[in-house]
Motif scaffolding. Structure first.
Motif, short mmCIF file in Angstrom:
data_model
loop_
_atom_site.label_atom_id
_atom_site.label_comp_id
_atom_site.label_asym_id
_atom_site.label_seq_id
_atom_site.Cartn_x
_atom_site.Cartn_y
_atom_site.Cartn_z
N LEU A 141 45.53 45.01 35.45
CA LEU A 141 44.17 44.77 34.99
C LEU A 141 43.28 44.40 36.17
O LEU A 141 43.73 43.73 37.10
CB LEU A 141 44.14 43.65 33.94
N ALA A 142 42.03 44.86 36.11
CA ALA A 142 41.04 44.52 37.13
C ALA A 142 39.79 43.98 36.47
O ALA A 142 39.41 44.41 35.37
CB ALA A 142 40.69 45.75 37.97
N LEU A 143 39.17 43.03 37.13
CA LEU A 143 37.84 42.53 36.77
C LEU A 143 36.89 43.05 37.83
O LEU A 143 37.07 42.75 39.02
CB LEU A 143 37.83 41.00 36.71
N CYS A 144 35.89 43.83 37.43
CA CYS A 144 35.08 44.56 38.40
C CYS A 144 33.60 44.45 38.08
O CYS A 144 33.19 44.64 36.92
CB CYS A 144 35.49 46.04 38.41
N ASP A 145 32.81 44.14 39.09
CA ASP A 145 31.36 44.17 38.95
C ASP A 145 30.95 45.56 38.47
O ASP A 145 31.37 46.58 39.04
CB ASP A 145 30.72 43.87 40.31
N GLY A 146 30.17 45.62 37.40
CA GLY A 146 29.80 46.90 36.82
C GLY A 146 29.08 47.83 37.77
O GLY A 146 29.07 49.05 37.56
N ARG A 147 28.50 47.28 38.83
CA ARG A 147 27.79 48.10 39.81
C ARG A 147 28.74 48.72 40.83
O ARG A 147 28.32 49.51 41.67
CB ARG A 147 26.74 47.24 40.52
N LEU A 148 30.03 48.35 40.75
CA LEU A 148 31.02 48.84 41.72
C LEU A 148 32.17 49.57 41.04
O LEU A 148 33.25 49.71 41.61
CB LEU A 148 31.58 47.65 42.54
N LEU A 149 31.94 50.07 39.84
CA LEU A 149 33.03 50.66 39.06
C LEU A 149 33.53 51.99 39.61
O LEU A 149 34.72 52.30 39.51
CB LEU A 149 32.58 50.86 37.61
N ALA A 150 32.65 52.80 40.18
CA ALA A 150 32.98 54.21 40.45
C ALA A 150 34.22 54.34 41.33
O ALA A 150 35.15 55.11 41.00
CB ALA A 150 31.79 54.91 41.09
N GLU A 151 34.27 53.62 42.44
CA GLU A 151 35.41 53.78 43.36
C GLU A 151 36.70 53.25 42.74
O GLU A 151 37.77 53.83 42.95
CB GLU A 151 35.13 53.08 44.69
N LEU A 152 36.60 52.17 41.97
CA LEU A 152 37.80 51.64 41.33
C LEU A 152 38.30 52.59 40.26
O LEU A 152 39.51 52.79 40.10
CB LEU A 152 37.52 50.26 40.75
N GLN A 153 37.40 53.18 39.51
CA GLN A 153 37.81 54.16 38.50
C GLN A 153 38.45 55.38 39.16
O GLN A 153 39.42 55.94 38.63
CB GLN A 153 36.62 54.56 37.64
N ALA A 154 37.93 55.77 40.32
CA ALA A 154 38.55 56.88 41.04
C ALA A 154 39.95 56.51 41.50
O ALA A 154 40.88 57.34 41.43
CB ALA A 154 37.68 57.26 42.25
#
Length: 325
Positions: A141-154
């Motif tokens: 599980l990850a907690l991620c700032d919504g403005r930084l989602l793209a790279e984590l989703q990749a």
């Protein structure tokens, strides 16, 4: 007697070097006599309460200030989201991705409060670099700032062990971490971790090769709070702290979260990236008394500080390289 581990997931424990390869760790100073059972978040918040600071500001932001009491409640609520809604158990790793914001600080506190292991990552990391950390830490599980989602989703598409990403700092109508936490009572006590249970994995920047995961226990962090902050920094409850080092680096984690907590002080987190000029202006507006940043940034801040003035700033802390006279 050593307290038993409260972390049934021993993934990190089992991958530590053999004890004979460890340095000699001495805790013989009076202030380093830490209880065998200690959760560092609980210990720092309990200390604030004993000192009468529980209703003083801890986390200051542009839109809201959280007192120490508020932070305790929010940490418990976030812990409940992680353990009740997502079934995490102590010792599981949680990847944290965000800049220096109030929300990122609360996510870190809630993770460690629950006995989980915080794996904080730099906002500038790309999918490949995040994937390497996921491979090493194996967070589900990850907690991620919504403005930084793209790279984590990749990164997630290539590393399915990361099954869930919970956003924070998203639009007001989004069901993000803090909104979900509001539906929790916040009554769960902190995980009764052993002082030698793992609190965080801090990945180095990799300047000498591939990033290394430096493992820190609850004792490590509490001992750190009792050392340099006590004897050198000498912060007070009236101090307001700000700075640029990311919470994902231990320089930022210490300076902008756990060391101020130890002192009963407060931290100002902006809602925008710092530039040398905005940092000076925001520090002046917030009444900052202690600043953390690197030599290059101080050099760039200097002309703005001279022009704008920082009358309340009393201590500047640096790291990374030597400061010129």
């Amino acid at each position: 007697m050593k307290a038993p581990s409260a972390q049934p997931d021993h993934f990190v424990h089992d991958r530590m070097p053999p004890p004979e390869a460890w340095p000699t760790l001495r805790y013989d100073l009076p202030e380093l006599q830490i209880a065998n059972q200690a959760n560092l978040v609980q210990a720092l918040l309990d200390q604030a309460e004993r000192a009468g600071h529980i209703d003083r500001p801890l986390l200051r932001g542009p839109h809201r200030t959280y007192t120490y009491r508020d932070a305790r409640t929010e940490a418990a609520r976030i812990a409940e989201v992680l353990t009740q809604d997502h079934g995490l158990v102590p010792g599981n790793r949680v990847l944290l991705r965000g800049g220096n914001t109030v929300e990122m600080a609360l996510a870190w506190l809630g993770t460690v409060y629950a006995g989980l292991i915080a794996v904080a990552t730099m906002p500038l990391l790309r999918a490949v670099e995040l994937g390497s950390i996921i491979d090493r830490a194996q967070p589900t599980l990850a907690l991620c700032d919504g403005r930084l989602l793209a790279e984590l989703q990749a990164a997630q598409t290539q590393h399915p062990v990361l099954a869930t990403i919970v956003p924070f700092h998203t639009a007001p109508d989004a069901a993000d971490l803090l909104q979900r936490a509001q539906g929790k009572p916040g009554t769960t006590p902190p995980c009764p971790t052993s002082v030698d249970d793992i609190a965080l994995m801090a990945f180095t920047s990799g300047t000498t090769g591939s990033p290394k995961a430096a493992v820190h226990t609850h004792r490590d962090v509490l001992a750190g709070c009792e050392a340099w902050p006590r004897h050198v920094l000498k912060a007070t409850p009236d101090d307001i702290v700000a700075g640029s080092p990311p919470l994902a680096f231990t320089f930022g984690l210490g300076g902008l979260l756990v060391f101020p907590m130890w002192a009963g002080a407060s931290v100002y987190f902006p809602d925008q990236p710092y530039t040398p000029e905005t940092m000076v202006r925001l520090m002046r507006d917030a009444g900052v008394t202690i600043c953390y940043t690197a030599p290059t940034f101080y050099r760039q801040m200097a002309p703005f500080a001279k022009q704008i003035g920082l009358p309340q700033l009393r201590t500047s802390v640096s790291a990374g390289e030597g400061l010129p006279d």
